[in-house]
Design a protein around this motif. Structure first.
Motif, PDB file in Angstrom:
ATOM      1  N   SER A 178       0.803  -1.228   0.000  1.00 43.98           N
ATOM      2  CA  SER A 178       0.000   0.000   0.000  1.00 43.98           C
ATOM      3  C   SER A 178       0.836   1.280   0.000  1.00 43.98           C
ATOM      4  N   MET A 238       3.363   4.191  -1.029  1.00 36.80           N
ATOM      5  CA  MET A 238       3.944   4.788  -2.226  1.00 36.80           C
ATOM      6  C   MET A 238       5.470   4.770  -2.167  1.00 36.80           C
ATOM      7  N   ASN A 277      -3.774   4.373  -6.220  1.00 34.56           N
ATOM      8  CA  ASN A 277      -3.448   5.757  -5.927  1.00 34.56           C
ATOM      9  C   ASN A 277      -3.517   6.602  -7.204  1.00 34.56           C
ATOM     10  N   TYR A 330      -0.266   6.942  -9.145  1.00 37.16           N
ATOM     11  CA  TYR A 330       0.447   5.658  -9.295  1.00 37.16           C
ATOM     12  C   TYR A 330       1.346   5.648 -10.530  1.00 37.16           C
TER      13      TYR A 330
END
Length: 240
Positions: A166, A168, A193, A196
């Motif tokens: 999860s 980043m 996201n 992403y």
């Protein structure tokens, strides 16, 4: 009429969901890697590839274990990676088993391709000696964090799709792998996201394919430059 304790017990389900799962795992059929299993796998692969150099594909004596450089043990209900000492493999496929831990691979220093997809692995570990690894698949496991890959400088393909990643920060973690050309993170929370794709393009400029698709960034995605990247680039220049 039943006594109250027995009456209460009779109304209760025999097992909770967690108890049922534990009992299922205890009773689950498990397979150990041994010589017979390896020979069977080699013969199956020969049959699949129609190796006509072997007069009888069922003759176990024709399998020279010392010369095997590729081994595929899929859908065998293997729960532990073991008994591979003495092999000099370049390709090892163990997908679709019930493996929970990456182990028993330290001696496979010439391994270039490792497939551990569709297992029950929750942590990336046990890969420190696999310095020649180019293709690693851990698709569909229970991984939450990218770790344990520091020594894999030759890594070109990394599949971590359908896990539980999860953060980043995964893109910063992967930036050090300059040979990386193909990354799959599809199906992880991080892939949902909004930034992403932009983050992959910004942090991993050498990656050409993302989630099985050729990266073709839009002008907006090309211009994306997060503050974390600025700091990271400065640190890289200092350490160069």
């Amino acid at each position: 009429k039943l006594p109250e304790p027995l009456l209460t017990a009779s109304r209760r389900p025999p097992y909770t969901i967690m108890e049922a799962k534990k009992r299922e795992m205890i009773n689950e059929e498990r397979t150990v890697i041994d010589e017979d299993l390896i020979i069977q796998a080699v013969l199956e692969e020969r049959k699949y590839n129609l190796d006509e150099t072997i007069p009888d594909l069922k003759v176990e004596e024709d399998v020279n274990l010392d010369k095997i450089d590729s081994l595929s043990l899929t859908h065998k209900k293997i729960f532990s990676i073991s008994n591979l000492d003495g092999f000099n493999l370049r390709k090892l496929v163990l997908n679709s088993n019930i493996i929970e831990k990456i182990e028993g691979l330290d001696h496979l220093v010439n391994l270039e391709w490792l497939d551990l997809s569709f297992n029950r692995i929750s942590k990336i570990e046990g890969l420190d000696n696999l310095v020649n690894l180019k293709d690693l698949s851990l698709h569909k496991n229970k991984i939450t964090k990218v770790e344990g890959l520091d020594n894999l400088k030759k890594l070109q393909i990394l599949s971590l799709g359908e896990n539980e990643i999860s953060s980043m920060g995964v893109f910063q973690d992967l930036r050090k792998f300059k040979s990386l050309r193909v990354v799959n993170l599809r199906g992880n929370p991080v892939s949902r996201n909004d930034s992403y794709i932009s983050s992959v393009i910004a942090f991993l400029p050498h990656v050409q394919y993302l989630d099985f698709k050729l990266l073709q960034p839009t002008p907006e995605q090309k211009d994306y430059y997060p503050s974390d990247l600025d700091r990271l680039v400065k640190d890289e220049k200092k350490n160069a």
